[in-house]
Design an enzyme around this catalytic site. Sequence first.
Site, mmCIF file in Angstrom:
data_model
loop_
_atom_site.group_PDB
_atom_site.id
_atom_site.type_symbol
_atom_site.label_atom_id
_atom_site.label_comp_id
_atom_site.label_asym_id
_atom_site.label_seq_id
_atom_site.Cartn_x
_atom_site.Cartn_y
_atom_site.Cartn_z
ATOM 1 N N ASP A 1 0.840 -1.196 0.000
ATOM 2 C CA ASP A 1 0.000 0.000 0.000
ATOM 3 C C ASP A 1 0.879 1.252 0.000
ATOM 4 O O ASP A 1 2.092 1.178 0.260
ATOM 5 C CB ASP A 1 -0.893 -0.023 1.253
ATOM 6 N N GLU B 1 3.003 4.922 -4.063
ATOM 7 C CA GLU B 1 3.047 5.795 -5.264
ATOM 8 C C GLU B 1 4.335 6.613 -5.384
ATOM 9 O O GLU B 1 4.668 6.974 -6.515
ATOM 10 C CB GLU B 1 1.841 6.733 -5.251
ATOM 11 N N ASP C 1 -8.853 3.972 -3.370
ATOM 12 C CA ASP C 1 -9.864 4.386 -2.397
ATOM 13 C C ASP C 1 -11.150 4.846 -3.079
ATOM 14 O O ASP C 1 -11.297 6.009 -3.445
ATOM 15 C CB ASP C 1 -9.315 5.516 -1.521
#
Lengths: 64, 393
Positions: free
Chosen positions: B17, B20, B117
Site C-alpha cells: 500500500d 506511489e 480508495d
Amino acid sequence: MKNITARYRYVPIVEPSIRNKQGYAYEEGKKRNVYIQSAEGEDQVGKVWAGLTNFVDYFHPNAT
Amino acid sequence: MLEHLHSQIDFSGCWLDMNEISNLCDGPCSSPAGPTVIDYTHDIPYHPGGKNIEMVNIPLNASHHGQRLEAFTHVFFGLMESYSTYEYLKGKGRRPFILSRSHTLGSSRYAAHWTGDNKSNFTFLKLSIGGTFMQNMLGMQMVGSDICGFGGNATEELCARFFQLGSLYPFARNHNEFDAIDQEPYALGPVVLEAAKKNLKLRYSLLKTYYREFLIRRGVGTIFRPLFFEFYNDSNLFQQEIMESQLLIGRVLMSAPIVEQGQTSRTVFFPGEGWFDLHTGEEYKGGSLSKIEVELTDAVPLFVRKGYLVFLQDSTNVTKTDQLGSTFQLWAGCNLVSSNATTWEYRAIGGLLALGDYDNSNDVDRCLAEECDYRITVTLLISKSTDSKQLTL
C-alpha cells in the site's frame, strides 16, 4: 503463529515508509543503506501513518 | 527485511500500500523546501490537473539507487516494489500473491491491483465496471474495486449490489476505511448476508473458468471486458448505458448487474447469436432487449453465450487451488447447427486445461510453456428413426 498458514493464506500489509529513527525496521534499513536519498544527500524524510518516515528504495538490490 | 517477518509468520503474499510513494508532506517535510535540481516548467511539461506535482508525493529531486531521480522514476516505484517482493517470496517456494496500489506496464507479471480508495455509493459501484475494464486494457487483469466501498458508510442496498457485481471482479475483496460503519457480509443484516453468500458461492463455483481465462491469456489481453471487444460489429454496444453497465468475463460469460439505486429490474441487450441464463437456463435471442428482475438477495445476472461451454464446480470444494482439478459440471449452451426431417445437430465448444495439479508450480509453468488448453466440442446428434431412438454424444 507459524501454524496459522498451514490452513490459511496470510497476506500482511506492507508500506515503503519506515518510521524515522525508531525500531528494528529502521535500523535494518539503515544498516543496508537502502533509503531514498534527499537532494542534500541524506535519508529523505516524509510523513505517513507512522509519523515522520524514511522510504525504502526498491530500486536498491538489498531492499527486501 | 521481509525475512524478519517471515521467520515469525509464513506469509504467502504481500499487500503493498501507499507505494506511489504517498507522502503527507507534499514534497519535502522540511521548511523551507531544500534546493531543487528540477525546473518543473521545462523538465516536466505535463502537470496533471495543473496541481502541484509534488502533492502527496516525495520531492522530485529525491534520488534512488544509481542516481536515478524521483522525477524520472516515479511511475516505476510500484513495479520495482512488486518485483522485489515477488522475487523474495518466490524464493520461499510458493506462487506469491502480491497486491499493489501502484502499478505500471509490466506490473501484472508480479502483482494484482485494486482500484484504490473508492467511496461507498452507487456512483462508485457503477464506475467500478469501467475502472476494471480500464485496468484490464492497461494489462492489469487481476483487479477489482473494494466491495461495499472504502470511504463513507455503506447501506444494505449498496452492499448487496456491490456483492453481486463484486463477486465477478477478477480480484474480489471487501475493504473498508477505519472510521466507517462495519460492512462485513454479516454486519449489515440478513439481506446483505444472503447476497454475499449466494454471490460468493457463485464466484467459487466459477473459479475453474476464471483460472483458465488467466492461464490461456498468459498476461496478454483482457478478462473483465466491454461487450464491444467481442461483438465489435454491433453498434448497439456503443450506447453509453450498455457500455457502462454490461460486461463480459472472457468470451463466454456476460453479466448485467444492477448498479442504480432504487432499481430492482433493468433492461439487458443480448448481442451475437443468443444467450442462456446460467441460473434458470432461459434463452435470450441474439439482438434482443429484455427486462430482468434482480432482487437484493439474488445472484448476479449471468448469461452463457450460445454455442459455448462453462465449467462449474461445487463451491464448497474449491476453496484451495489444488481442488480446481477435481470434479466439475459442464454447462453447455448448445446451439442448433443443422437439422432436417430426421436429425438435429447441436454444438457447444470450449477449452479445458490439461492440468491435473493446479497447485504445482512446475505443472503450471509447463502448461504455460506448452499448449495445454484442450479444445472441447460437445456435439449432440439426435436421430429419429422408426425402430430405435438414438442419441449420439
